[in-house]
Each structure stands twice: as structure tokens, then as C-alpha cells.
Design a protein around this motif. Sequence first.
Motif, PDB file in Angstrom:
ATOM      1  N   GLY A 178       8.759  -6.239  -4.076  1.00 14.09           N
ATOM      2  CA  GLY A 178       9.057  -5.667  -5.603  1.00 14.09           C
ATOM      3  C   GLY A 178       7.950  -4.482  -5.739  1.00 14.09           C
ATOM      4  N   HIS A 179       6.753  -4.474  -5.304  1.00 15.78           N
ATOM      5  CA  HIS A 179       6.003  -3.461  -5.401  1.00 15.78           C
ATOM      6  C   HIS A 179       6.450  -2.319  -4.425  1.00 15.78           C
ATOM      7  CE1 HIS A 179       2.836  -5.293  -7.729  1.00 15.78           C
ATOM      8  NE2 HIS A 179       2.636  -6.302  -7.004  1.00 15.78           N
ATOM      9  N   GLY A 180       6.665  -2.697  -3.315  1.00 16.99           N
ATOM     10  CA  GLY A 180       7.156  -1.721  -2.426  1.00 16.99           C
ATOM     11  C   GLY A 180       8.461  -1.013  -2.959  1.00 16.99           C
ATOM     12  N   LEU A 181       9.455  -1.574  -3.183  1.00 14.90           N
ATOM     13  CA  LEU A 181      10.654  -1.004  -3.817  1.00 14.90           C
ATOM     14  C   LEU A 181      10.324  -0.108  -4.994  1.00 14.90           C
ATOM     15  CD1 LEU A 181      13.031  -4.012  -3.456  1.00 14.90           C
ATOM     16  CD2 LEU A 181      13.054  -2.106  -2.469  1.00 14.90           C
ATOM     17  N   HIS A 182       9.406  -0.383  -5.758  1.00 12.41           N
ATOM     18  CA  HIS A 182       9.295   0.091  -7.000  1.00 12.41           C
ATOM     19  C   HIS A 182       8.433   1.645  -6.703  1.00 12.41           C
ATOM     20  CE1 HIS A 182       7.031   0.416 -11.265  1.00 12.41           C
ATOM     21  NE2 HIS A 182       7.807   1.225 -11.053  1.00 12.41           N
ATOM     22  N   ALA A 183       7.613   1.682  -5.603  1.00 13.73           N
ATOM     23  CA  ALA A 183       7.059   2.739  -4.955  1.00 13.73           C
ATOM     24  C   ALA A 183       8.118   3.654  -4.225  1.00 13.73           C
ATOM     25  CB  ALA A 183       5.994   2.312  -4.022  1.00 13.73           C
ATOM     26  N   LEU A 184       8.854   3.222  -3.395  1.00 10.51           N
ATOM     27  CA  LEU A 184      10.041   3.878  -2.727  1.00 10.51           C
ATOM     28  C   LEU A 184      11.036   4.429  -3.615  1.00 10.51           C
ATOM     29  CD1 LEU A 184      11.355   4.251   0.074  1.00 10.51           C
ATOM     30  CD2 LEU A 184      12.717   2.248  -0.426  1.00 10.51           C
ATOM     31  N   LEU A 185      11.364   3.801  -4.734  1.00 10.58           N
ATOM     32  CA  LEU A 185      12.337   4.157  -5.620  1.00 10.58           C
ATOM     33  C   LEU A 185      11.735   5.297  -6.614  1.00 10.58           C
ATOM     34  CD1 LEU A 185      14.271   1.064  -6.500  1.00 10.58           C
ATOM     35  CD2 LEU A 185      15.196   2.934  -4.921  1.00 10.58           C
ATOM     36  N   ALA A 186      10.329   5.376  -6.861  1.00  7.56           N
ATOM     37  CA  ALA A 186       9.580   6.159  -7.721  1.00  7.56           C
ATOM     38  C   ALA A 186       9.288   7.538  -7.029  1.00  7.56           C
ATOM     39  CB  ALA A 186       8.440   5.654  -8.225  1.00  7.56           C
ATOM     40  N   LYS A 187       9.663   7.557  -5.741  1.00  7.63           N
ATOM     41  CA  LYS A 187       8.936   8.697  -4.859  1.00  7.63           C
ATOM     42  C   LYS A 187       9.476   9.946  -5.392  1.00  7.63           C
ATOM     43  CE  LYS A 187      12.648   8.666  -1.450  1.00  7.63           C
ATOM     44  NZ  LYS A 187      12.815   9.003   0.032  1.00  7.63           N
ATOM     45  N   ASP A 188      10.638  10.158  -5.673  1.00  5.76           N
ATOM     46  CA  ASP A 188      11.421  11.397  -6.695  1.00  5.76           C
ATOM     47  C   ASP A 188      10.549  11.825  -7.770  1.00  5.76           C
ATOM     48  OD1 ASP A 188      13.238  11.328  -4.318  1.00  5.76           O
ATOM     49  OD2 ASP A 188      14.803  10.598  -5.363  1.00  5.76           O
ATOM     50  N   ARG A 189       9.726  10.792  -8.420  1.00  5.39           N
ATOM     51  CA  ARG A 189       9.192  11.225  -9.651  1.00  5.39           C
ATOM     52  C   ARG A 189       7.968  12.171  -9.662  1.00  5.39           C
ATOM     53  NH1 ARG A 189      12.272  11.070 -13.814  1.00  5.39           N
ATOM     54  NH2 ARG A 189      10.144  11.208 -15.134  1.00  5.39           N
ATOM     55  N   GLY A 190       7.524  12.224  -8.266  1.00  5.71           N
ATOM     56  CA  GLY A 190       6.316  13.520  -7.934  1.00  5.71           C
ATOM     57  C   GLY A 190       5.052  12.554  -7.894  1.00  5.71           C
ATOM     58  N   ILE A 191       4.167  13.182  -7.552  1.00  4.28           N
ATOM     59  CA  ILE A 191       2.736  12.975  -7.402  1.00  4.28           C
ATOM     60  C   ILE A 191       2.159  12.479  -8.733  1.00  4.28           C
ATOM     61  CG2 ILE A 191       1.507  15.128  -7.446  1.00  4.28           C
ATOM     62  CD1 ILE A 191       0.518  11.828  -5.230  1.00  4.28           C
ATOM     63  N   PHE A 192       2.421  12.991 -10.009  1.00  2.79           N
ATOM     64  CA  PHE A 192       1.884  12.961 -11.033  1.00  2.79           C
ATOM     65  C   PHE A 192       2.715  11.650 -11.989  1.00  2.79           C
ATOM     66  CE2 PHE A 192       0.857  17.397 -10.613  1.00  2.79           C
ATOM     67  CZ  PHE A 192      -0.480  17.157 -10.790  1.00  2.79           C
ATOM     68  N   SER A 222       0.838  -1.085  -0.073  1.00  2.00           N
ATOM     69  CA  SER A 222      -0.008   0.201  -0.082  1.00  2.00           C
ATOM     70  C   SER A 222       0.998   1.318  -0.130  1.00  2.00           C
ATOM     71  CB  SER A 222      -0.958   0.169   1.376  1.00  2.00           C
ATOM     72  OG  SER A 222      -1.691   1.183   1.329  1.00  2.00           O
ATOM     73  N   TYR A 223       0.454   1.978  -0.836  1.00  2.00           N
ATOM     74  CA  TYR A 223       1.319   3.408  -0.990  1.00  2.00           C
ATOM     75  C   TYR A 223       0.226   4.366  -1.619  1.00  2.00           C
ATOM     76  CZ  TYR A 223       2.686   1.777  -5.634  1.00  2.00           C
ATOM     77  OH  TYR A 223       2.620   1.162  -6.961  1.00  2.00           O
ATOM     78  N   ALA A 224       0.355   5.573  -1.118  1.00  2.18           N
ATOM     79  CA  ALA A 224      -0.632   6.661  -1.564  1.00  2.18           C
ATOM     80  C   ALA A 224      -0.010   7.784  -2.128  1.00  2.18           C
ATOM     81  CB  ALA A 224      -1.680   7.031  -0.605  1.00  2.18           C
ATOM     82  N   VAL A 225       0.833   8.433  -1.494  1.00  5.89           N
ATOM     83  CA  VAL A 225       1.580   9.566  -1.844  1.00  5.89           C
ATOM     84  C   VAL A 225       3.256   9.428  -1.610  1.00  5.89           C
ATOM     85  CG1 VAL A 225      -0.192  11.456  -1.545  1.00  5.89           C
ATOM     86  CG2 VAL A 225       1.489  10.761   0.431  1.00  5.89           C
ATOM     87  N   PRO A 226       3.732  10.186  -2.682  1.00  2.49           N
ATOM     88  CA  PRO A 226       5.468   9.927  -2.649  1.00  2.49           C
ATOM     89  C   PRO A 226       6.066  10.375  -1.416  1.00  2.49           C
ATOM     90  CG  PRO A 226       4.754  11.116  -4.537  1.00  2.49           C
ATOM     91  CD  PRO A 226       3.461  11.061  -3.820  1.00  2.49           C
ATOM     92  N   SER A 227       5.494  11.159  -0.745  1.00  2.00           N
ATOM     93  CA  SER A 227       6.226  11.662   0.653  1.00  2.00           C
ATOM     94  C   SER A 227       5.961  10.586   1.856  1.00  2.00           C
ATOM     95  CB  SER A 227       5.534  12.901   1.330  1.00  2.00           C
ATOM     96  OG  SER A 227       3.974  12.902   1.135  1.00  2.00           O
ATOM     97  N   VAL A 228       5.257   9.699   1.677  1.00  2.00           N
ATOM     98  CA  VAL A 228       5.088   8.572   2.738  1.00  2.00           C
ATOM     99  C   VAL A 228       5.370   7.137   2.066  1.00  2.00           C
ATOM    100  CG1 VAL A 228       3.321   7.461   4.210  1.00  2.00           C
ATOM    101  CG2 VAL A 228       2.909   9.828   3.778  1.00  2.00           C
TER     102      VAL A 228
END
Length: 167
Positions: free
Chosen positions: A104-118, A75-81
Amino acid sequence: LKARLLGLDRLRDYDRIATVATSEESYSWEQSRELVLGAFADFSPALESSAARFFDERWIDVPPRPGKRGGAFCSYAVPSVHPYLMLNFTAKRRDVTTLAHELGHGLHALLAKDRGIFEFHTPLTLCETASVFAEELVFARLLEQTTEPQARLALLAEQLEGSIATV
């Protein structure tokens, strides 16, 4: 081949996910953690260190308990969390590969956080790439460690069934 292994004349659709294993291997939480992180480290030390944060910072809800929903998800919702994983770990081999998949899902989200909300969220086809890749790293490690022919057959059959389900 699977019909023959199961002693059937013909394999029906509902037989497709029947196990060919004669026994179930068991993995403790610590063994599972070491196996997954070791497989990730062999591929990339950066991947392993990012994955270790999920364990070290307690971003994984591990045991089943009354009132907890079944299954597993990330579960992930926004890049800041940071992302969280929800598992129902029962020490079976499938739980180890599920851990890798959700990481794998979690790492994808963690590593994508710098891409921004869009650009942070991904469509299903893309997000499954990271999770299946992580699962494949762990599968290769499990296959490497499994020497008994019947256990190898069961592992390969389980992997093939999982691949069909993923597709």
C-alpha cells in the motif's frame, strides 16, 4: 471478551496483543503473492497490475537473513526512482497482511511520482491510509476464505488488535 477467551479475570494492557489463536496458518510466498494480488484485482485491475510490478521487477527484499534488520518497511526518496519494500517473510498470516500493508505504501509512492518532488511525500496520517486500505482488502479475502470458527475468531481478534495499534 478477550479476557474471557484468554482465561483471565481482567485484561491488562500487556495482554491486549496476546493471541487468541490456537494454531498458526502458514502461507508460502507464492500463495501470499496470489492472495494479495487477487484481493487487489477484485478491487481494481489497475491496482493489481501496479502491485504486480513489485514482484515482477524484484522491488521486494523478502527473506530474513543474518545481518538484515527486523521488521518491514517501504522505502522511497525521489519520484524518479521506484519504491522498494523490505520484508522479513516467515510464511505466517501476519506476514501476508504486512506484505499488503507495505505494498500500500509502495503503490502510493509509485502512483504519486507524477506529482513531483514537492508533492510526492506525504505526512504519516495520509500515507497510512493507503497501507491500511491495502491491508483491509487482504483481510477481507482472508476472512472470506476462513471457515473454521476458532480460526475466524483469531483472525478477527488479530485485525482488531492491529486496528488499535494503528490508531
